[in-house]
Write an enzyme that holds these catalytic residues in place. Structure first.
Site, short mmCIF file in Angstrom:
data_model
loop_
_atom_site.label_atom_id
_atom_site.label_comp_id
_atom_site.label_asym_id
_atom_site.label_seq_id
_atom_site.Cartn_x
_atom_site.Cartn_y
_atom_site.Cartn_z
N GLY A 157 0.79 -1.23 0.00
CA GLY A 157 0.00 0.00 0.00
C GLY A 157 0.81 1.28 0.00
N CYS B 83 -20.58 6.98 -22.48
CA CYS B 83 -21.89 7.58 -22.23
C CYS B 83 -22.18 7.66 -20.74
CB CYS B 83 -22.98 6.80 -22.95
SG CYS B 83 -22.90 6.97 -24.74
N GLU B 84 -21.32 8.36 -20.03
CA GLU B 84 -21.45 8.60 -18.60
C GLU B 84 -20.93 10.01 -18.31
OE1 GLU B 84 -22.53 6.61 -16.15
OE2 GLU B 84 -22.74 4.72 -17.25
N ARG C 52 1.60 -0.99 -6.55
CA ARG C 52 1.48 0.35 -7.13
C ARG C 52 2.80 1.11 -7.09
NH1 ARG C 52 -3.14 3.64 -6.37
NH2 ARG C 52 -3.73 2.24 -4.66
N ARG D 162 -10.22 4.59 -12.23
CA ARG D 162 -9.91 5.04 -10.88
C ARG D 162 -10.51 6.41 -10.56
NH1 ARG D 162 -5.52 6.31 -9.23
NH2 ARG D 162 -5.74 5.63 -7.06
N GLU E 242 4.25 -6.56 0.43
CA GLU E 242 3.61 -6.84 -0.86
C GLU E 242 3.32 -5.55 -1.63
OE1 GLU E 242 0.20 -8.80 0.63
OE2 GLU E 242 1.22 -10.70 1.04
N PRO E 243 4.34 -4.85 -2.10
CA PRO E 243 4.12 -3.62 -2.88
C PRO E 243 3.70 -3.93 -4.31
CG PRO E 243 6.44 -4.10 -2.80
CD PRO E 243 5.78 -5.14 -1.92
N TYR F 174 -3.40 -0.42 -11.70
CA TYR F 174 -4.86 -0.40 -11.57
C TYR F 174 -5.57 0.32 -12.70
CZ TYR F 174 -3.61 -2.08 -6.98
OH TYR F 174 -3.07 -2.82 -5.96
#
Length: 489
Positions: free
Chosen positions: A270, A386-387, A315, A355, A312-313, A416
Site C-alpha cells: 500500500g 456515455c457517462e 502500485r 480510478r 507486498e508492494p 490499476y
C-alpha cells in the site's frame, strides 16, 4: 482552443504547462528537440503512429529499478534489526508475462489473488514456492490448484478457509504453508474503499480471534502456520500506519510464539506514489527504516525475537512506470455557474482508467505531441463513454491552444488501469507497450472489434436465423461481413 475559466482550481497553475515533474513522470521521460514526449527513448508520436491510441506505455527500466530499489530498501532495514525479508510484487496492480519476468529477475516473489493471476504467473515461469495466494473468496478449484502446484503460502482470509485449505492439502498429500489475515483496526488515511484493515469490510478476521484461529490451524496436520498478515490500505505516504499496525500484530504474535513457532510477520503493501505535484510520499528507504524501527521496539518490549518480515508492494513499483497516451477529439467550453469549464475529450476514458470514477483519483496530464507557448488553461479531461462521470483528469492546466488531434499523456497509470479496464460501450481494451533503450514492443495485445464480436455467440444464432428466413422466402443468403466471419469461426 481552451478558453479562460472562472472555475475554482484545486491545483495551482504551473508557470509552464509543458514541464514534466520528475516526481510524477517516469524517470526516463523527457521531451525531444521537437517538444514531443519521449518515454524510454521512444517518442510518443511514433508510439501512437505504430500502435494507435489509447495506448498504455510502460517504462521497463523504471519498473525494474523501482522494484530493485524497494527490495534493497527493505533488505537493508531488515538487516539493521537482525532479520531478513521477503518482498512480493502485488500482481493485482498490473500483471502480465513480461512484468512477472521483470519482477522475478529483480528478486521479488509474486503475490496473486485469483486463479487467473496464478495462471499468468506460472505461465511466465514464476517459482510457485515464492508466491503468495490471496483472496477473500477463493474457490475450491483455486485452492486445489494452489496446493497442487506448491504455492509457498496461502493467505487464509476467513475461518472457513482453514478447513477448505487443510482438506485440499490432505487430499493432495501435502503440508501447505499458510498465513492468517487479520484486521489490525488501523485505519489508513486513504479512500474508504482502499482502507482494508478497519473492522467493517470483507477482508480478514478480527485480531481478537487470531490466537483461537491460529490454534485451529496448528491442529491440522496438513497445514503449517507461518504467521499473521495484515494490509491496512493503499496510497499511504509514510511509515506511521504500518508501524502502529505492526505493534498491534506483534502483541498477538508474542502470544502465539509462546504456543509454538511463528517464523514471520507479513505487513502487506500500500505504499503511495505521486499522481500530482500535491502528493508527497516519503522515500521508500525512510518508510522501510521507520517500519523496521517500530518492529524492533515492539519486539524488545514484548521480549520476543524479531520475526522474518514480508511486504507486498505493487502500485509503488509499477504505477510511476506507466503512461497512457490519448488523442484529443473534442475541445468544448461549457458555461456553468460562475464561469466556463473547458472539456477536453479523448479517445479513451473510464474503460481504460476507472480510478477517477471509482475513487475520485487525481492525475497529471501533458500535451505529448508538442509543446506550446500558450498560457495554461484549466481543463477537465473527459472520456468518450456515455457517462457524465467518465472523467480521466478532473482538473489540469494544459496550454490554452490544446486542440483536436493533439496527443495527450496521463502519468502514473501503470497500476490499476489496465487491471480495471473494461469493454464498456463495447470499446476494445488498449494494448500495453513496453519501452526501453529506444525500442518498443507489445507485451499485451490490444483488443479489436473482431475480438468483441467473437465472444458474442448470439451473432451466430442471428446469422442462422437470418439465413433460414431468407431461404424460406426464396431470397439469396445474406452476405456475412469479414468481422462476423471471424466471430463465427
Amino acid at each position: 482552443m481552451a478558453s479562460a475559466s472562472a472555475v475554482p482550481s484545486v491545483r495551482p497553475a504551473p508557470a509552464d504547462p509543458n514541464t514534466l515533474n520528475p516526481a510524477v513522470w517516469p524517470e526516463h521521460a523527457g521531451r525531444d528537440a521537437r517538444g514531443v514526449l519521449v518515454v524510454g527513448g521512444v517518442p510518443a508520436d511514433e508510439l501512437a503512429a505504430e500502435f494507435g491510441t489509447p495506448l498504455y506505455v510502460v517504462d521497463e527500466a523504471a519498473a525494474r529499478s523501482r522494484a530493485a530499489r524497494l527490495r534493497t530498501a527493505f533488505e537493508a532495514a531488515a538487516a539493521g534489526i537482525g532479520t531478513d525479508v521477503t518482498v512480493y510484487y502485488a500482481g493485482k496492480s498490473f500483471l502480465s508475462g513480461a512484468v512477472v519476468r521483470w519482477m522475478t529477475e529483480e528478486g521479488l516473489g509474486i503475490d496473486v489473488c485469483t486463479g487467473g493471476e496464478l495462471a499468468i504467473a506460472l505461465a511466465a515461469g514464476a517459482d510457485p514456492a515464492r508466491m503468495g495466494f490471496h483472496g477473500n473468496n477463493k474457490s475450491s478449484a483455486e485452492i486445489e490448484r494452489a496446493v497442487a502446484v506448491g504455492v509457498g503460502a496461502i493467505i487464509l482470509d476467513s475461518e472457513a478457509e482453514i478447513d477448505r485449505v487443510a482438506d485440499a492439502a490432505a487430499r493432495a498429500g501435502r503440508v501447505q504453508r499458510v498465513r492468517l489475515r487479520v484486521n489490525s483496526g488501523v485505519h489508513a488515511s486513504t479512500h474508504e474503499f482502499l482502507a482494508t484493515a478497519h473492522e467493517d469490510q470483507k477482508f480478514g478476521v478480527p485480531l481478537a480471534r487470531a490466537v483461537e484461529l491460529a490454534t485451529r490451524i496448528r491442529g491440522r496436520d496438513s497445514l503449517e502456520f507461518l504467521g499473521l498478515h495484515c494490509h491496512i490500505g493503499s496510497q499511504i505516504f509514510d511509515a506511521s500506519g504500518f508501524g502502529e499496525s505492526a505493534a498491534r500484530l506483534l502483541g498477538v504474535h508474542a502470544e502465539l510464539v509462546r504456543l509454538g513457532p511463528v517464523p514471520e510477520l507479513n505487513l502487506g503493501g500500500g505504499f503511495g506514489i505521486a499522481y500530482t505535484e500535491a502528493d508527497d510520499p516519503r522515500p521508500i528507504e525512510e518508510i522501510a527504516l521507520g517500519i523496521a524501527d517500530r518492529v524492533a521496539a515492539a519486539c524488545r518490549d514484548l521480549d520476543v525475537a524479531v520475526p522474518k518480515l514480508a511486504f507486498e508492494p505493487g502500485r509503488s513499483i509499477i504505477g510511476p512506470a506507466g503512461v497512457t497516451l490519448y488523442t484529443v477529439g473534442t475541445v468544448k467550453p461549457v458555461p456553468i455557474e460562475g464561469g466556463t469549464r473547458t472539456y477536453v475529450s479523448v479517445d479513451g476514458g473510464m474503460s481504460d482508467n476507472a480510478r477517477t470514477a471509482l475513487y475520485g483519483a487525481a492525475y497529471s496530464a501533458r500535451l505529448a505531441s508538442r509543446t506550446s507557448d500558450a498560457p495554461p488553461a484549466l481543463v477537465r479531461v473527459a472520456g468518450k463513454h456515455c457517462e457524465s462521470g467518465d472523467i480521466v483528469v478532473d482538473q489540469e492546466h494544459l496550454p490554452a491552444d490544446v486542440a483536436p488531434g493533439d496527443l495527450l499523456a496521463v502519468a502514473a497509470t501503470g497500476a490499476y488501469c489496465w487491471s480495471l479496464a473494461s469493454n464498456y460501450n463495447h470499446v476494445a481494451r488498449p494494448a500495453v507497450v513496453a519501452v526501453r533503450d529506444g525500442r518498443a514492443r507489445v507485451i499485451v495485445r490490444g483488443e479489436t472489434e473482431a475480438d468483441l464480436l467473437a465472444r458474442d455467440l448470439g451473432l451466430d444464432a442471428a446469422q442462422d436465423a437470418g439465413h433460414g428466413a431468407s431461404v424460406a422466402a426464396g431470397a439469396p443468403a445474406p452476405t456475412v461481413s469479414t468481422a462476423a466471419e471471424g466471430a463465427a469461426e
